[in-house]
Design an enzyme around this catalytic site. Structure first.
Site, mmCIF file in Angstrom:
data_model
loop_
_atom_site.group_PDB
_atom_site.id
_atom_site.type_symbol
_atom_site.label_atom_id
_atom_site.label_comp_id
_atom_site.label_asym_id
_atom_site.label_seq_id
_atom_site.Cartn_x
_atom_site.Cartn_y
_atom_site.Cartn_z
ATOM 1 N N SER A 87 85.577 11.195 110.428
ATOM 2 C CA SER A 87 84.997 12.451 109.924
ATOM 3 C C SER A 87 83.568 12.610 110.423
ATOM 4 O O SER A 87 82.987 11.698 111.013
ATOM 5 C CB SER A 87 85.010 12.468 108.395
ATOM 6 O OG SER A 87 84.011 11.597 107.878
ATOM 7 N N SER A 89 80.817 13.046 108.587
ATOM 8 C CA SER A 89 79.821 12.861 107.531
ATOM 9 C C SER A 89 78.604 12.055 107.971
ATOM 10 O O SER A 89 77.561 12.109 107.320
ATOM 11 C CB SER A 89 80.456 12.183 106.315
ATOM 12 O OG SER A 89 80.808 10.846 106.608
ATOM 13 N N LYS A 144 78.565 4.935 105.226
ATOM 14 C CA LYS A 144 77.410 5.739 104.857
ATOM 15 C C LYS A 144 76.140 4.929 105.104
ATOM 16 O O LYS A 144 76.174 3.751 105.451
ATOM 17 C CB LYS A 144 77.454 6.144 103.372
ATOM 18 C CG LYS A 144 78.729 6.845 102.918
ATOM 19 C CD LYS A 144 78.898 8.223 103.514
ATOM 20 C CE LYS A 144 80.206 8.861 103.046
ATOM 21 N NZ LYS A 144 80.466 10.166 103.717
ATOM 22 N N SER A 231 78.750 15.673 103.302
ATOM 23 C CA SER A 231 79.080 14.269 103.080
ATOM 24 C C SER A 231 79.447 14.046 101.618
ATOM 25 O O SER A 231 78.727 14.460 100.704
ATOM 26 C CB SER A 231 77.890 13.372 103.462
ATOM 27 O OG SER A 231 78.142 12.029 103.110
#
Length: 278
Positions: A87, A89, A144, A231
């Protein structure tokens, strides 16, 4: 599908088959071959038969695959594990189709499957890009950036981040030109400074950035994506327990996004800790 569990079982099974054959069945085969050779009157027959079809096919496969499976298990469980970014994010740091290496021993050596820490190493730091098991769905891995450490107070207002009442400097750099297919072209690129570690983030001036204040519990971490307005992170579902950490993302080893036919050799070998201009 739990690939790590499958790998552990396959390694154990192949090793057990090889070991049992080595200790129990192979000596019996050798004794039988020696007896047959003596009856035939030529010792050379032993070597010919041992090198032929006397070893069962299952044992032959187990003996061949065990060293390979063991090496993969050790590397994947204790050293490095590959991941693919699915993705956007973490844009612009990581793009869809990036294949990354995650250092498994940075945050401590853990036993595979059960994830029990056996050798403590270094602690996570603010600014680390970490892979972890999503707390609400542990079989899914997320990636992250660590923003808050245990005991920190994290405050977010507009696009600005404060940790323990200290603001992370944020400098806008201009328009983001890449990844038009994911509708991120035209967002604002900014350079953020976390404790002297620089990295780029994407800001959507027309989008919504959740504001608020959070206190990070003991042994947990507050994480955010670099694509700040796009996100799903600690602002929405809370902090990440230390036991959920998989490792620290360190390098891009390949980029291939089959959705747009993109193979980008220029991203190969990039350090995730280093800001690089395209």
């Amino acid at each position: 599908m739990n690939f790590e569990l499958i790998l552990v079982v396959a390694t154990f099974a192949s090793g057990l088959i090889w070991l049992v054959d080595r200790l129990v069945f192979r000596p019996k085969r050798m004794a039988r071959l020696e007896s047959e050779a003596q009856q035939l009157g030529h010792e050379a027959g032993i070597e010919r038969k041992e090198g032929g079809d006397s070893e069962p096919l299952l044992v032959d496969y187990a003996k061949s695959f065990f060293p390979i499976l063991l090496a993969v298990l050790i590397i994947r469980s204790f050293l490095f594990e590959p991941f693919r970014i699915p993705s956007g994010s973490m844009m612009p740091t990581l793009l869809v189709g990036d294949f990354i290496l995650v250092n498994k021993f940075t945050y401590g050596l853990r036993l595979p499957v059960v994830d029990t820490e056996i050798v403590p190493m270094s602690e996570p730091e603010r600014g680390d890009v970490a892979v972890f098991r999503y707390p609400e769905q542990p079989e899914v891995d997320y990636i992250k950036r660590i923003i808050g450490l245990p005991g920190d107070t994290v405050r977010i207002e507009d696009h600005r981040v404060w940790v323990n009442d200290r603001e992370f400097p944020l400098e806008e750099q201009g328009r983001y030109e890449g990844d038009a297919n994911l509708k991120h072209a035209g967002l604002t690129v900014a350079l953020e400074d976390i404790d002297g570690r620089l990295h780029q983030v994407l800001l959507d001036n027309g989008g919504h950035l959740r504001s608020g204040e959070w206190t990070v519990p003991d042994d947990e971490y507050f994480v955010m994506g670099d694509n700040r307005n796009h996100s799903n992170d600690s602002r929405f579902w809370g902090t990440v327990p230390e036991s959920n950490l998989v490792g620290k993302a360190v390098m891009i080893w390949l980029h291939w996004n089959w959705q747009d036919g993109g193979f980008d050799a220029g991203r190969i070998g990039r350090s995730i800790d280093v800001v690089e201009s395209d």
